[in-house]
Scaffold this motif. Sequence first.
Motif, PDB file in Angstrom:
ATOM      1  N   GLY A   1       9.016   1.059  17.692  1.00 29.28           N
ATOM      2  CA  GLY A   1       7.780   0.681  18.377  1.00 29.28           C
ATOM      3  C   GLY A   1       6.533   1.082  17.604  1.00 29.28           C
ATOM      4  O   GLY A   1       5.422   0.724  17.984  1.00 29.28           O
ATOM      5  N   GLY A   2       6.699   1.816  16.490  1.00 30.37           N
ATOM      6  CA  GLY A   2       5.541   2.209  15.671  1.00 30.37           C
ATOM      7  C   GLY A   2       5.236   1.176  14.596  1.00 30.37           C
ATOM      8  O   GLY A   2       4.234   1.284  13.907  1.00 30.37           O
ATOM      9  N   PHE A   3       6.150   0.216  14.392  1.00 28.18           N
ATOM     10  CA  PHE A   3       5.945  -0.942  13.510  1.00 28.18           C
ATOM     11  C   PHE A   3       6.220  -0.685  12.021  1.00 28.18           C
ATOM     12  O   PHE A   3       6.335  -1.619  11.261  1.00 28.18           O
ATOM     13  N   GLY A   4       6.254   0.592  11.574  1.00 32.96           N
ATOM     14  CA  GLY A   4       6.487   0.832  10.149  1.00 32.96           C
ATOM     15  C   GLY A   4       5.505   0.042   9.298  1.00 32.96           C
ATOM     16  O   GLY A   4       4.307  -0.003   9.587  1.00 32.96           O
ATOM     17  N   VAL A   5       6.035  -0.623   8.259  1.00 32.20           N
ATOM     18  CA  VAL A   5       5.165  -1.350   7.323  1.00 32.20           C
ATOM     19  C   VAL A   5       4.442  -2.522   7.999  1.00 32.20           C
ATOM     20  O   VAL A   5       3.466  -3.058   7.469  1.00 32.20           O
TER      21      VAL A   5
ATOM     22  N   GLU B   1      17.012   5.262   5.450  1.00 33.33           N
ATOM     23  CA  GLU B   1      18.182   5.670   6.241  1.00 33.33           C
ATOM     24  C   GLU B   1      17.843   6.730   7.285  1.00 33.33           C
ATOM     25  O   GLU B   1      18.582   6.901   8.241  1.00 33.33           O
ATOM     26  N   ASN B   2      16.695   7.425   7.122  1.00 32.35           N
ATOM     27  CA  ASN B   2      16.333   8.473   8.076  1.00 32.35           C
ATOM     28  C   ASN B   2      15.178   8.060   9.005  1.00 32.35           C
ATOM     29  O   ASN B   2      14.551   8.900   9.626  1.00 32.35           O
ATOM     30  N   ARG B   3      14.861   6.745   9.058  1.00 27.49           N
ATOM     31  CA  ARG B   3      13.708   6.303   9.868  1.00 27.49           C
ATOM     32  C   ARG B   3      14.084   5.122  10.760  1.00 27.49           C
ATOM     33  O   ARG B   3      15.001   4.362  10.449  1.00 27.49           O
ATOM     34  N   ASP B   4      13.304   4.951  11.838  1.00 28.68           N
ATOM     35  CA  ASP B   4      13.563   3.863  12.792  1.00 28.68           C
ATOM     36  C   ASP B   4      12.581   2.703  12.640  1.00 28.68           C
ATOM     37  O   ASP B   4      12.446   1.885  13.563  1.00 28.68           O
TER      38      ASP B   4
ATOM     39  N   VAL C   1      17.833   1.503   3.188  1.00 24.90           N
ATOM     40  CA  VAL C   1      17.426   1.944   1.846  1.00 24.90           C
ATOM     41  C   VAL C   1      17.283   3.465   1.836  1.00 24.90           C
ATOM     42  O   VAL C   1      17.432   4.130   2.879  1.00 24.90           O
ATOM     43  N   GLU C   2      16.974   3.983   0.663  1.00 23.56           N
ATOM     44  CA  GLU C   2      16.816   5.424   0.438  1.00 23.56           C
ATOM     45  C   GLU C   2      15.941   6.089   1.511  1.00 23.56           C
ATOM     46  O   GLU C   2      14.959   5.491   1.956  1.00 23.56           O
ATOM     47  N   ALA C   3      16.275   7.322   1.871  1.00 22.86           N
ATOM     48  CA  ALA C   3      15.504   8.058   2.881  1.00 22.86           C
ATOM     49  C   ALA C   3      14.048   8.209   2.441  1.00 22.86           C
ATOM     50  O   ALA C   3      13.747   8.255   1.245  1.00 22.86           O
ATOM     51  N   PHE C   4      13.158   8.265   3.423  1.00 27.44           N
ATOM     52  CA  PHE C   4      11.731   8.482   3.118  1.00 27.44           C
ATOM     53  C   PHE C   4      11.317   9.867   3.604  1.00 27.44           C
ATOM     54  O   PHE C   4      11.553  10.227   4.758  1.00 27.44           O
ATOM     55  N   TYR C   5      10.674  10.628   2.724  1.00 26.59           N
ATOM     56  CA  TYR C   5      10.102  11.932   3.099  1.00 26.59           C
ATOM     57  C   TYR C   5       8.637  11.925   2.697  1.00 26.59           C
ATOM     58  O   TYR C   5       8.282  11.375   1.650  1.00 26.59           O
ATOM     59  N   ASP C   6       7.771  12.554   3.540  1.00 23.85           N
ATOM     60  CA  ASP C   6       6.318  12.591   3.241  1.00 23.85           C
ATOM     61  C   ASP C   6       6.047  13.246   1.900  1.00 23.85           C
ATOM     62  O   ASP C   6       6.732  14.144   1.499  1.00 23.85           O
TER      63      ASP C   6
ATOM     64  N   GLU D   1       0.838  -1.199   0.000  1.00 19.26           N
ATOM     65  CA  GLU D   1       0.000   0.000   0.000  1.00 19.26           C
ATOM     66  C   GLU D   1       0.870   1.244   0.000  1.00 19.26           C
ATOM     67  O   GLU D   1       2.099   1.165   0.175  1.00 19.26           O
ATOM     68  N   ASP D   2       0.208   2.388  -0.167  1.00 16.98           N
ATOM     69  CA  ASP D   2       0.909   3.667  -0.271  1.00 16.98           C
ATOM     70  C   ASP D   2       0.820   4.383   1.075  1.00 16.98           C
ATOM     71  O   ASP D   2      -0.236   4.900   1.442  1.00 16.98           O
ATOM     72  N   VAL D   3       1.939   4.420   1.797  1.00 17.24           N
ATOM     73  CA  VAL D   3       1.926   5.028   3.134  1.00 17.24           C
ATOM     74  C   VAL D   3       1.530   6.503   3.084  1.00 17.24           C
ATOM     75  O   VAL D   3       0.879   7.005   4.000  1.00 17.24           O
TER      76      VAL D   3
END
Length: 311
Positions: A166-170, A199-202, A306-311, A150-152
């Motif tokens: 702790g937010g679980f991501g995907v 690379e910019n997310r936990d 992987v590549e950084a994610f930005y909204d 899906e598209d976050v």
Amino acid sequence: MPESSAPIALGIVGVGKIVRDQHLPALAKDGNYRLIAAASRHGKVDGIANFPSIEAMLEATPELDAVSLCMPPQFRHDAARTAIDAGKHVFLEKPPGATVSEVEHLKALAAAKGVSLFASWHSRYAPAVEAARAFLASTRLRSAAINWKEDVRRWHPNQEWIWQAGGFGVFDPGINALSIATHILPAMFIAEAVLDFPENRDAPVAAHIVFRTADGMSVPMELDWLQTGPQSWDILAETDDGSMVLSSGGAKLALDGRIVHEEPEAEYPMLYRHFAEIVRAGTSDVDLAPLQHVADAFMLGRRNVVEAFYD
Ligand code: NAP
């Protein structure tokens, strides 16, 4: 504890997207409940008493029988412990906590206090899930696969917690697939996992997992949060009696390409009906299998940056 036919006096905690989208509409139509209070730092529910915290709500509203905890998972355990200590029945949004052991702790507390604890898994109540379970139970499974893509940006705009540890991501949507898979497929265990972390997310943006059943069958699961265009929430199976596709998050069932089950979804009305039943029966319903698989994926999985994610 309400009289068996009296409505359950309910408070709701963490008034955000899922409360507005699902909990309030479901409760408005369910005579089993009287929603009398809400606790949220910013959100409010019209027409009932609102409080800034669960502690303030419990103190000012002793007539509450039960609470629904709808904040992100990292913050559920403290609220649940507070509610159970106060003798309230507790409905936990999915995922029921940020770790397996904290939910085990809540189970023990609820049992000691004699209150009901419900780890809700809304996707298990999708319309075609029981039909898929019945079909698979009637045949022999040859292979299975899970694709949840899906598209976050579309489904989780501006939700920071989901990218934090702790937010679980995907796995926030992925655990919905697991809640169905653990209900309809044979027992299985994670054999391999690769988790893609921007690379910019936990928290991971994708996961590539292989489960193995007790019989040694491999069941691949692909989770992807960057899928644009058509979204896929599918569980596929090949069986001695043909192919099965459970799609649209459990809403549609096709056997050999023919749709055999498709109904409007009513997941949250069914969750609340079940919660009322367990409260009245004096039981709990806490299945940790989906959460355990996510914990195992983080434990066994290789981390791939992987590549950084930005909204
Ligand atoms: P959300 O809108 O981002 O958060 C819900 C509310 O939780 C927020 O409005 C906020 O209310 C409170 N909250 C946020 N951060 C908090 C913190 N640090 N401490 C305490 N409270 C905090 O999220 P959501 O989409 O409703 O999801 C909430 C839960 O429901 C998640 O576990 C999610 O997996 C589950 N869920 C979501 C969906 C969906 O479609 N969104 C579907 C099914 C299940 P205040 O700021 O007012 O306190």
